[in-house]
Design an enzyme around this catalytic site. Structure first.
Site, PDB file in Angstrom:
ATOM      1  CD  GLU A  72      -2.899   1.433   2.379  1.00 47.60           C
ATOM      2  OE1 GLU A  72      -3.034   0.575   3.444  1.00 47.60           O
ATOM      3  OE2 GLU A  72      -3.620   2.386   2.034  1.00 47.60           O
ATOM      4  CG  ASP A 117      -3.384  -2.718   4.152  1.00 47.58           C
ATOM      5  OD1 ASP A 117      -2.780  -1.858   4.852  1.00 47.58           O
ATOM      6  OD2 ASP A 117      -4.656  -2.570   4.010  1.00 47.58           O
ATOM      7  CB  ILE A 128      -1.789  -0.163   9.509  1.00 48.65           C
ATOM      8  CG1 ILE A 128      -0.453  -0.159  10.167  1.00 48.65           C
ATOM      9  CG2 ILE A 128      -2.941  -0.035  10.353  1.00 48.65           C
ATOM     10  CD1 ILE A 128      -0.101   0.983  11.135  1.00 48.65           C
ATOM     11  CG  ASP A 129      -7.292  -3.426   6.177  1.00 45.21           C
ATOM     12  OD1 ASP A 129      -7.334  -2.510   5.298  1.00 45.21           O
ATOM     13  OD2 ASP A 129      -8.214  -4.156   6.339  1.00 45.21           O
ATOM     14  CB  THR A 158      -4.492   3.718   8.228  1.00 43.97           C
ATOM     15  OG1 THR A 158      -3.782   2.670   7.731  1.00 43.97           O
ATOM     16  CG2 THR A 158      -3.684   4.635   8.600  1.00 43.97           C
ATOM     17  CG  ASP A 213      -7.801  -2.285   1.694  1.00 45.89           C
ATOM     18  OD1 ASP A 213      -6.894  -1.787   2.384  1.00 45.89           O
ATOM     19  OD2 ASP A 213      -8.207  -1.453   0.829  1.00 45.89           O
TER      20      ASP A 213
END
Ligand code: IPD
Length: 280
Positions: free
Chosen positions: A70, A90, A92-93, A95, A220
């Protein structure tokens, strides 16, 4: 036959756990927030740091593998899924959840070869839940096998969706039209964890019958798609037909019947594809 990607999957799990520790530690201190495509599309230094940590760990072991991450894409890297072994990350899915310390945040790592997902790992850091799925090998949470719900009556169903980060009035209108229609069937309820990856794990776990969203990105959902199918669920495009990972549209459900029923209520639109956008 030995599993060709066993070592890679073990590395993904180990790295997701390490990444999760960094995310949890960062939640204890103040987070400086930056924006990307618009004022509600957030990123933090932790997103960038965690993505580099994952990429470096993989490169050390698999130097020829490719990446779609990402934050790398946001920095201008191409978002291309080739036949080569590719890690779709990802860091930090969720955020926005992370920024607000809303307690659903995941590290999501999908791995594809010949454009087919081979394994997916989603670590829900604050719940300490490690979701894993291997193509043909089932889906698990902390080692316990997952199975989607058997409820096919939409009126007895709970559905996950998200509002996304677009504030374009036409997009917001479509999202609300879909939401009104899904609530009014009536379903038991609509929820959203604030992370696509965890929403998909909730489908895989049988807590909700379906999840749909328009506007998500490949990173994601790449890991989550295997969680859903390996737990016995189905994936579709929001207008029916097979899901296209780059299309930014997804419908995951426990069964074809429930998915088809939900399709009738979704007001679809076409965001710019991930593989068409120059950068985010
Ligand atoms: C977001 C989350 C959110 C979804 C957005 C995604 P991020 O991912 O998955 O639930 O509504 O569409 O972009 O930006 O937190 O990695």
């Amino acid at each position: 036959m030995a599993d060709a990607w066993k070592e890679a999957m073990e590395l993904a799990e180990k790295t997701a756990r390490r990444a999760g520790e960094v995310v949890c530690a960062a939640l204890q201190v103040e987070r400086s927030v930056m924006t990307k495509s618009c004022s509600v599309d957030l990123v933090t230094q932790t997103d960038q740091q965690v993505e580099q940590l994952i990429i470096q760990s993989v490169r050390d072991k698999f130097p020829t593998h490719r990446f779609i991450g990402e934050e790398s894409v946001a920095a201008g890297e191409p978002c291309v899924l080739s036949d080569e072994p590719t890690w779709i990350i990802d860091p930090i899915d969720g955020t926005t959840n992370f920024v607000h310390a809303f307690p659903f945040v995941a590290v999501s790592i999908g791995f594809s070869v010949n454009k087919q997902m081979e394994f997916g790992v989603v670590f829900s850091c604050l719940e300490d839940k490690m979701y894993t799925a291997r193509r043909g090998g089932g889906a698990f949470c902390n080692g316990e096998r997952l199975q989607v719900s058997s409820q096919e009556d939409i009126q007895q169903a709970m559905v996950c969706t998200e509002f996304g980060s677009s504030r374009d009035p036409e997009v917001v209108e479509k999202i609300f039209c879909s939401l009104r229609a899904v609530l009014s069937i009536p379903t038991h309820g609509v929820r959203g964890a604030g992370t696509a990856a965890i929403n998909m794990c909730l489908v895989a776990s049988g807590c909700v019958e379906a999840y749909y969203e328009i506007g998500i990105h490949v990173w994601d959902i790449a890991a989550g798609v295997l969680l859903v199918t390996e737990a016995g669920g189905v994936l579709m495009d929001v207008q029916g037909g097979p899901v296209d990972l780059m299309s930014r549209r997804v419908l995951a459900a426990n069964s074809p019947a429930l998915a088809e029923r939900l399709l009738q209520e979704i007001h679809s639109f076409c965001p710019i594809r991930d593989d068409a956008a120059p950068s985010l």
